[in-house]
Design a protein around this motif. Sequence first.
Motif, PDB file in Angstrom:
ATOM      1  N   UNK A 291       0.703  -1.408  -0.143  1.00 32.28           N
ATOM      2  CA  UNK A 291      -0.003  -0.087  -0.186  1.00 32.28           C
ATOM      3  C   UNK A 291       0.954   1.165  -0.029  1.00 32.28           C
ATOM      4  N   UNK A 292       0.592   2.056  -0.991  1.00 35.65           N
ATOM      5  CA  UNK A 292       1.354   3.359  -1.236  1.00 35.65           C
ATOM      6  C   UNK A 292       0.980   4.098  -0.119  1.00 35.65           C
ATOM      7  N   UNK A 293      -0.114   4.354   0.441  1.00 39.21           N
ATOM      8  CA  UNK A 293      -0.603   5.385   1.416  1.00 39.21           C
ATOM      9  C   UNK A 293       0.288   5.146   2.811  1.00 39.21           C
ATOM     10  N   UNK A 294       0.409   3.930   2.878  1.00 34.70           N
ATOM     11  CA  UNK A 294       1.286   3.282   4.205  1.00 34.70           C
ATOM     12  C   UNK A 294       2.833   3.952   4.091  1.00 34.70           C
ATOM     13  N   UNK A 295       3.486   3.493   2.759  1.00 32.88           N
ATOM     14  CA  UNK A 295       4.766   3.993   2.585  1.00 32.88           C
ATOM     15  C   UNK A 295       4.745   5.586   2.795  1.00 32.88           C
ATOM     16  N   UNK A 296       4.038   6.452   2.181  1.00 28.46           N
ATOM     17  CA  UNK A 296       3.981   7.808   2.344  1.00 28.46           C
ATOM     18  C   UNK A 296       3.918   8.285   3.841  1.00 28.46           C
ATOM     19  N   UNK A 297       2.947   7.447   4.682  1.00 33.97           N
ATOM     20  CA  UNK A 297       2.792   7.879   5.982  1.00 33.97           C
ATOM     21  C   UNK A 297       4.218   7.681   6.785  1.00 33.97           C
ATOM     22  N   UNK A 298       4.907   6.352   6.151  1.00 28.22           N
ATOM     23  CA  UNK A 298       6.203   6.162   6.945  1.00 28.22           C
ATOM     24  C   UNK A 298       7.296   7.292   6.756  1.00 28.22           C
ATOM     25  N   UNK A 299       7.342   7.711   5.462  1.00 26.03           N
ATOM     26  CA  UNK A 299       8.302   8.484   4.835  1.00 26.03           C
ATOM     27  C   UNK A 299       7.972   9.823   5.542  1.00 26.03           C
ATOM     28  N   UNK A 300       6.730  10.179   6.149  1.00 28.11           N
ATOM     29  CA  UNK A 300       6.526  11.381   6.726  1.00 28.11           C
ATOM     30  C   UNK A 300       6.408  11.213   8.100  1.00 28.11           C
ATOM     31  N   UNK A 301       6.726  10.353   8.648  1.00 30.68           N
ATOM     32  CA  UNK A 301       6.982  10.262  10.078  1.00 30.68           C
ATOM     33  C   UNK A 301       5.620  10.084  10.753  1.00 30.68           C
ATOM     34  N   UNK A 302       4.725   9.739  10.240  1.00 31.18           N
ATOM     35  CA  UNK A 302       3.335   9.609  10.743  1.00 31.18           C
ATOM     36  C   UNK A 302       3.102   7.935  10.910  1.00 31.18           C
ATOM     37  N   UNK A 303       2.698   7.674  12.142  1.00 31.59           N
ATOM     38  CA  UNK A 303       2.606   6.247  12.422  1.00 31.59           C
ATOM     39  C   UNK A 303       1.312   5.870  11.838  1.00 31.59           C
ATOM     40  N   UNK A 304       1.088   4.580  11.489  1.00 32.61           N
ATOM     41  CA  UNK A 304       0.214   3.842  10.997  1.00 32.61           C
ATOM     42  C   UNK A 304      -0.289   2.779  11.693  1.00 32.61           C
ATOM     43  N   UNK A 305      -1.804   2.539  11.452  1.00 32.34           N
ATOM     44  CA  UNK A 305      -2.430   1.320  11.801  1.00 32.34           C
ATOM     45  C   UNK A 305      -3.128   0.721  10.692  1.00 32.34           C
ATOM     46  N   UNK A 306      -2.434  -0.579  10.376  1.00 32.42           N
ATOM     47  CA  UNK A 306      -3.201  -1.316   9.551  1.00 32.42           C
ATOM     48  C   UNK A 306      -3.489  -2.766   9.720  1.00 32.42           C
ATOM     49  N   UNK A 307      -4.116  -3.512   8.965  1.00 34.70           N
ATOM     50  CA  UNK A 307      -4.405  -4.801   9.121  1.00 34.70           C
ATOM     51  C   UNK A 307      -3.318  -5.712   8.694  1.00 34.70           C
TER      52      UNK A 307
END
Length: 393
Positions: A291-307
């Motif tokens: 998922x691209x949106x997860x990669x973008x969040x990681x780049x921007x140092x915003x933590x992610x909740x995912x399945x």
Amino acid sequence: MNKLLMVTTIPDTLKAFLLPFTYHFRAKGWQVDAMACGISASAECLQAFDHVWDVEWSRNPLAPFNLVVAPRIIQEVIQQGKYDIVHVHTPVAAFVTRYALKNWQKQKKLRVIYTAHGFHFYRGGKPLKNALFFTLEKLAGSWTDYLVVINREDEEAAKRQGLLSAEYIRYMPGIGVDLQYYSPNATSEAEVKRLRQELGLASGTPLFLSVAEFIPRKHPQDVLRAFARLARPEACLAFAGDGPLINQMQKLASQLGVQNQVRFLGLRQDIPALIRAAVATVLASEQEGLPRCVMESMCLETPVIGTNIRGTRDLLAECGLLVKVGDVEALAEAMAWMLDNPQQARIMGKQGRKQIANYELSHILKQHEALYSEAMLASSTRTPIQQEKSIIS
């Protein structure tokens, strides 16, 4: 001059994911063309590629049009373009193009490369659907010279099921993400402040963000129900995206009594600023490739909740929160953790930036250079790969 043809079902895939590859190889002296349904109406694609070719596809890969009319168009394009490499993406375009060229490689010095952006058969998928798409991929594997997979589950499945010989299956960590563009420093605090004002958020209002299409496999209803279960009136949830379920989700937000806390933003061009404005991003999908949106969040140092699914699991195993698909309670608990542990959440975000370095665009471009070089060398010095396979078998 080396000649490359990229094939996708629709031009949006090219515009969203593959233009960096186009510019890179054209800068190296390659002719790079593209084929998709309706591509001649895309001004961006007309500018990006040397030549574009229109071909219609049915959404059903086995439809008569796909198996009779489209192959003739594809063969005419290949004959005219005299390509060295045809690189196919997206399931319908990939299947039909490989079907059209299944005998071509035996007579021509042509290599067909398929990047699977997530097989349509996967752990947890419906058995009948899995069986159908596995059968199609198994069949098309015999018409493929190299298979590129972008997550470890697909790599393991491709090798275990023998879609191709293992030496022709290549794992690459996605299609690359530009760490400079998706940099925490690229979005100013002033931009984030203006954005929050646009959304009607006070300075201390925590924002959760979901960047996804409103389609069934993305499970937007789970994100809404988890947010309602969270029961934090001080928090807000924003959805960036569009799709057939959006009206249904707007009604659900009202039914759950959180309509005043939820923003439906539609398609946005300011995703980096939105991600930077959020305390966490949330992706509740049942199926992803990487998922691209997860990669973008990681780049921007915003933590992610995912399945806890392929692709998402690859990315977040060490730097995010993973929950079971459909587990609304666990999703709500993960949201609560982000709010109640802000310092640890920030550390998680910074760790994500470190983890994503392996997925940087320049690394992926180099891997494609190496793969294309190998394919070109094999084309000029060896028996066509498909013939080698038949000899081996």
